[in-house]
Design an enzyme around this catalytic site. Sequence first.
Site, PDB file in Angstrom:
ATOM      1  N   LYS A   1      -0.991  -0.237  -2.364  1.00 34.70           N
ATOM      2  CA  LYS A   1       0.296   0.216  -1.802  1.00 34.70           C
ATOM      3  C   LYS A   1       0.745   1.504  -2.498  1.00 34.70           C
ATOM      4  O   LYS A   1       1.268   2.415  -1.855  1.00 34.70           O
ATOM      5  CB  LYS A   1       1.369  -0.873  -1.941  1.00 34.70           C
ATOM      6  CG  LYS A   1       1.165  -2.098  -1.068  1.00 34.70           C
ATOM      7  CD  LYS A   1       1.231  -1.834   0.429  1.00 34.70           C
ATOM      8  CE  LYS A   1       2.615  -1.485   0.920  1.00 34.70           C
ATOM      9  NZ  LYS A   1       2.645  -1.400   2.420  1.00 34.70           N
TER      10      LYS A   1
ATOM     11  N   THR B   1       6.589  -1.527  -1.264  1.00 37.67           N
ATOM     12  CA  THR B   1       7.022  -2.664  -2.075  1.00 37.67           C
ATOM     13  C   THR B   1       7.464  -2.219  -3.468  1.00 37.67           C
ATOM     14  O   THR B   1       7.010  -1.179  -3.963  1.00 37.67           O
ATOM     15  CB  THR B   1       5.844  -3.665  -2.213  1.00 37.67           C
ATOM     16  OG1 THR B   1       6.121  -4.596  -3.256  1.00 37.67           O
ATOM     17  CG2 THR B   1       4.538  -2.964  -2.572  1.00 37.67           C
ATOM     18  N   ASP B   2       8.296  -3.032  -4.099  1.00 38.33           N
ATOM     19  CA  ASP B   2       8.698  -2.733  -5.485  1.00 38.33           C
ATOM     20  C   ASP B   2       7.530  -2.953  -6.463  1.00 38.33           C
ATOM     21  O   ASP B   2       7.581  -2.509  -7.608  1.00 38.33           O
ATOM     22  CB  ASP B   2       9.909  -3.587  -5.906  1.00 38.33           C
ATOM     23  CG  ASP B   2       9.659  -5.090  -5.845  1.00 38.33           C
ATOM     24  OD1 ASP B   2       8.564  -5.520  -5.419  1.00 38.33           O
ATOM     25  OD2 ASP B   2      10.567  -5.858  -6.240  1.00 38.33           O
ATOM     26  N   GLU B   3       6.464  -3.615  -5.991  1.00 38.38           N
ATOM     27  CA  GLU B   3       5.364  -3.959  -6.913  1.00 38.38           C
ATOM     28  C   GLU B   3       4.630  -2.717  -7.418  1.00 38.38           C
ATOM     29  O   GLU B   3       3.936  -2.773  -8.428  1.00 38.38           O
ATOM     30  CB  GLU B   3       4.403  -4.957  -6.243  1.00 38.38           C
ATOM     31  CG  GLU B   3       5.154  -6.182  -5.756  1.00 38.38           C
ATOM     32  CD  GLU B   3       4.282  -7.375  -5.402  1.00 38.38           C
ATOM     33  OE1 GLU B   3       3.140  -7.456  -5.859  1.00 38.38           O
ATOM     34  OE2 GLU B   3       4.777  -8.230  -4.645  1.00 38.38           O
TER      35      GLU B   3
ATOM     36  N   TYR C   1      -3.490  -5.258  -4.873  1.00 38.24           N
ATOM     37  CA  TYR C   1      -2.498  -5.085  -3.796  1.00 38.24           C
ATOM     38  C   TYR C   1      -1.543  -3.939  -4.130  1.00 38.24           C
ATOM     39  O   TYR C   1      -1.391  -2.992  -3.352  1.00 38.24           O
ATOM     40  CB  TYR C   1      -1.708  -6.382  -3.575  1.00 38.24           C
ATOM     41  CG  TYR C   1      -0.436  -6.186  -2.758  1.00 38.24           C
ATOM     42  CD1 TYR C   1      -0.493  -5.767  -1.433  1.00 38.24           C
ATOM     43  CD2 TYR C   1       0.828  -6.416  -3.322  1.00 38.24           C
ATOM     44  CE1 TYR C   1       0.667  -5.571  -0.681  1.00 38.24           C
ATOM     45  CE2 TYR C   1       1.991  -6.226  -2.579  1.00 38.24           C
ATOM     46  CZ  TYR C   1       1.899  -5.804  -1.256  1.00 38.24           C
ATOM     47  OH  TYR C   1       3.048  -5.600  -0.529  1.00 38.24           O
TER      48      TYR C   1
HETATM   49  P1  NAD Z   1       2.116  -9.856   6.631  1.00 39.15           P
HETATM   50  O1  NAD Z   1       0.851 -10.062   5.864  1.00 39.15           O
HETATM   51  O2  NAD Z   1       2.917 -11.026   7.027  1.00 39.15           O
HETATM   52  O3  NAD Z   1       1.804  -9.045   7.974  1.00 39.15           O
HETATM   53  C1  NAD Z   1       0.932  -7.945   8.016  1.00 39.15           C
HETATM   54  C2  NAD Z   1       0.643  -7.625   9.476  1.00 39.15           C
HETATM   55  O4  NAD Z   1      -0.238  -6.489   9.505  1.00 39.15           O
HETATM   56  C3  NAD Z   1      -0.062  -8.753  10.243  1.00 39.15           C
HETATM   57  O5  NAD Z   1       0.508  -8.900  11.517  1.00 39.15           O
HETATM   58  C4  NAD Z   1      -1.507  -8.267  10.352  1.00 39.15           C
HETATM   59  O6  NAD Z   1      -2.179  -8.752  11.504  1.00 39.15           O
HETATM   60  C5  NAD Z   1      -1.315  -6.754  10.401  1.00 39.15           C
HETATM   61  N1  NAD Z   1      -2.497  -6.035   9.904  1.00 39.15           N
HETATM   62  C6  NAD Z   1      -3.168  -6.256   8.745  1.00 39.15           C
HETATM   63  N2  NAD Z   1      -4.212  -5.418   8.642  1.00 39.15           N
HETATM   64  C7  NAD Z   1      -4.184  -4.632   9.753  1.00 39.15           C
HETATM   65  C8  NAD Z   1      -4.973  -3.564  10.218  1.00 39.15           C
HETATM   66  N3  NAD Z   1      -6.044  -3.126   9.502  1.00 39.15           N
HETATM   67  N4  NAD Z   1      -4.672  -2.969  11.389  1.00 39.15           N
HETATM   68  C9  NAD Z   1      -3.599  -3.396  12.117  1.00 39.15           C
HETATM   69  N5  NAD Z   1      -2.815  -4.421  11.728  1.00 39.15           N
HETATM   70  C10 NAD Z   1      -3.099  -5.024  10.569  1.00 39.15           C
HETATM   71  O7  NAD Z   1       2.948  -8.827   5.745  1.00 39.15           O
HETATM   72  P2  NAD Z   1       4.524  -8.750   5.499  1.00 39.15           P
HETATM   73  O8  NAD Z   1       4.878  -9.652   4.396  1.00 39.15           O
HETATM   74  O9  NAD Z   1       5.231  -8.846   6.795  1.00 39.15           O
HETATM   75  O10 NAD Z   1       4.641  -7.262   4.933  1.00 39.15           O
HETATM   76  C11 NAD Z   1       4.805  -6.161   5.835  1.00 39.15           C
HETATM   77  C12 NAD Z   1       4.888  -4.883   5.019  1.00 39.15           C
HETATM   78  O11 NAD Z   1       5.990  -4.950   4.117  1.00 39.15           O
HETATM   79  C13 NAD Z   1       3.650  -4.619   4.168  1.00 39.15           C
HETATM   80  O12 NAD Z   1       3.382  -3.233   4.207  1.00 39.15           O
HETATM   81  C14 NAD Z   1       4.066  -5.058   2.777  1.00 39.15           C
HETATM   82  O13 NAD Z   1       3.379  -4.334   1.790  1.00 39.15           O
HETATM   83  C15 NAD Z   1       5.542  -4.711   2.797  1.00 39.15           C
HETATM   84  N6  NAD Z   1       6.405  -5.531   1.914  1.00 39.15           N
HETATM   85  C16 NAD Z   1       6.344  -6.891   1.968  1.00 39.15           C
HETATM   86  C17 NAD Z   1       7.184  -7.657   1.152  1.00 39.15           C
HETATM   87  C18 NAD Z   1       7.185  -9.164   1.200  1.00 39.15           C
HETATM   88  O14 NAD Z   1       7.855  -9.799   0.372  1.00 39.15           O
HETATM   89  N7  NAD Z   1       6.507  -9.787   2.129  1.00 39.15           N
HETATM   90  C19 NAD Z   1       8.083  -7.010   0.287  1.00 39.15           C
HETATM   91  C20 NAD Z   1       8.116  -5.607   0.258  1.00 39.15           C
HETATM   92  C21 NAD Z   1       7.268  -4.880   1.101  1.00 39.15           C
HETATM   93  P1  TYD Z   2       4.230 -14.497  -3.974  1.00 38.48           P
HETATM   94  O1  TYD Z   2       5.057 -15.212  -2.973  1.00 38.48           O
HETATM   95  O2  TYD Z   2       2.747 -14.514  -3.834  1.00 38.48           O
HETATM   96  O3  TYD Z   2       4.771 -12.986  -4.035  1.00 38.48           O
HETATM   97  P2  TYD Z   2       4.409 -11.801  -5.081  1.00 38.48           P
HETATM   98  O4  TYD Z   2       3.214 -12.162  -5.857  1.00 38.48           O
HETATM   99  O5  TYD Z   2       4.160 -10.664  -4.166  1.00 38.48           O
HETATM  100  O6  TYD Z   2       5.637 -11.626  -5.930  1.00 38.48           O
HETATM  101  O7  TYD Z   2       4.574 -15.071  -5.413  1.00 38.48           O
HETATM  102  C1  TYD Z   2       5.887 -15.082  -5.912  1.00 38.48           C
HETATM  103  C2  TYD Z   2       5.839 -15.584  -7.338  1.00 38.48           C
HETATM  104  O8  TYD Z   2       5.443 -16.961  -7.329  1.00 38.48           O
HETATM  105  C3  TYD Z   2       4.817 -14.860  -8.192  1.00 38.48           C
HETATM  106  O9  TYD Z   2       5.332 -14.754  -9.532  1.00 38.48           O
HETATM  107  C4  TYD Z   2       3.609 -15.781  -8.189  1.00 38.48           C
HETATM  108  C5  TYD Z   2       4.234 -17.166  -8.077  1.00 38.48           C
HETATM  109  N1  TYD Z   2       3.454 -18.180  -7.348  1.00 38.48           N
HETATM  110  C6  TYD Z   2       3.236 -19.430  -7.908  1.00 38.48           C
HETATM  111  O10 TYD Z   2       3.667 -19.720  -9.043  1.00 38.48           O
HETATM  112  N2  TYD Z   2       2.528 -20.364  -7.185  1.00 38.48           N
HETATM  113  C7  TYD Z   2       2.029 -20.083  -5.938  1.00 38.48           C
HETATM  114  O11 TYD Z   2       1.370 -20.962  -5.337  1.00 38.48           O
HETATM  115  C8  TYD Z   2       2.272 -18.794  -5.380  1.00 38.48           C
HETATM  116  C9  TYD Z   2       1.738 -18.450  -4.018  1.00 38.48           C
HETATM  117  C10 TYD Z   2       2.998 -17.874  -6.116  1.00 38.48           C
END
Ligand code: NAD
Ligand code: TYD
Length: 361
Positions: A170, A140-142, A166
């Site tokens: 990562k 992630t970019d975070e 988090y």
């Molecule tokens: P998500 O939370 O929707 O899904 C995570 C999945 O991992 C779930 O299916 C869960 O059951 C599985 N999981 C969790 N713990 C586990 C374990 N111990 N063993 C096996 N499986 C396990 O997450 P997402 O939003 O789809 O993100 C997927 C990946 O992409 C993550 O690595 C996250 O850091 C990265 N990512 C997400 C975003 C975003 O905006 N969602 C952006 C950049 C990177």
């Molecule tokens: P989120 O979807 O949790 O992603 P991330 O924290 O990984 O960027 O949140 C996106 C942005 O929205 C973040 O600045 C936090 C804010 N936010 C709210 O203001 N209210 C909410 O209920 C949630 C879940 C997030």
Amino acid sequence: MSYKTVLITGGAGFIGSHVVRLFVKKYPRTKIINYDSLTYAGNLNNLKDIQDKKNYFFERGDITDYKRVKDVFIKYNIDAVIHLAAESHVDRSIEDPFAFAKTNVLGTLTLLQVAKDFWGCSLSNKDIISKNHRFYHISTDEVYGSLKLDKSLFVEGSKYDPHSPYSASKASSDHFVRAFHDTFGLPVVVTNCSNNYGPYQFPEKLIPLVIYNIENKKPLPIYGKGLNVRDWLFVEDHAKAIDLVFYKGKISHTYNIGGFNEWRNIDLVKLIIKIVDKKLGRKKGESNKLITYVADRAGHDMRYAIDSTKIRKELGWKPEFTFEEGIEKTIDWYLANKEWVKDVTSGEYKKYYKKMYSNRK
Ligand code: NAD
Ligand code: TYD
């Protein structure tokens, strides 16, 4: 280069399910093994449309379980890994940092160790191993921390500066991935992507939460003043970037993925209100009254914004969906899939959500 068997971890989650779907359909001769422990965020209903395909296999298991992961490697003779499994929600990481260290750090380390052992990696044979194997870590970019409200962007060489449990977990996992390349010759590639949105995202994240709450006339919680900025990418564009990097990305390289699409939270919420109200036949701006400012998230990063020039120039990737198209598709999907939302938000999630918001009052 094509692989016979690809292990995708976290394939039942939000992004993982889009990646599994894309790979199962696009590569019918490749066995796709979805390895997922099915936490609250994992849902096999996300993959109903492809679950009967001949090249799709599901294995339930935890990435921290060395023996179980190794057995799956042996059972399918795994050639390559795309690692998405993670605990992914910042607010949950504030409630329970250990769960994030366990899955994101120890789980990633476990996968790296199994892959290294199973493929027999060492610095002396790294060129041969990298011809047949690959370990792709999705990040992630975070990990880069927080930008000021100016024009600066995260590049691949930006300093790591995580602020939440988090992003710290990562960041740690990214370091382990690179260390396994440098120390053991494991053929790794890493991508760091901006915020994703789209169908099948668990409605604890901002966009699906807001769509659901507008529809159900519930408060829309805005952390702090709503001025934080995020860079949003449609999930199918991320999945296509993953496909490209998996096959064409250079070993040991990092690619940043993002859509040059920055939104202040409050502006994004107002845009979603406008679209949802119109679709539901409500008066223009009717749901603005649901906006509820709540206490800010601890350690809340001000701004994320990705410079994705490298993947665009080197691999020819660019998003196919404009934000207008992506957000419309997403809203339509949530309004049409109420059962999915109801299913995933029952039980454990409800308890968590109640507790979190009672703490904030
Ligand atoms: P998500 O939370 O929707 O899904 C995570 C999945 O991992 C779930 O299916 C869960 O059951 C599985 N999981 C969790 N713990 C586990 C374990 N111990 N063993 C096996 N499986 C396990 O997450 P997402 O939003 O789809 O993100 C997927 C990946 O992409 C993550 O690595 C996250 O850091 C990265 N990512 C997400 C975003 C975003 O905006 N969602 C952006 C950049 C990177
Ligand atoms: P989120 O979807 O949790 O992603 P991330 O924290 O990984 O960027 O949140 C996106 C942005 O929205 C973040 O600045 C936090 C804010 N936010 C709210 O203001 N209210 C909410 O209920 C949630 C879940 C997030």
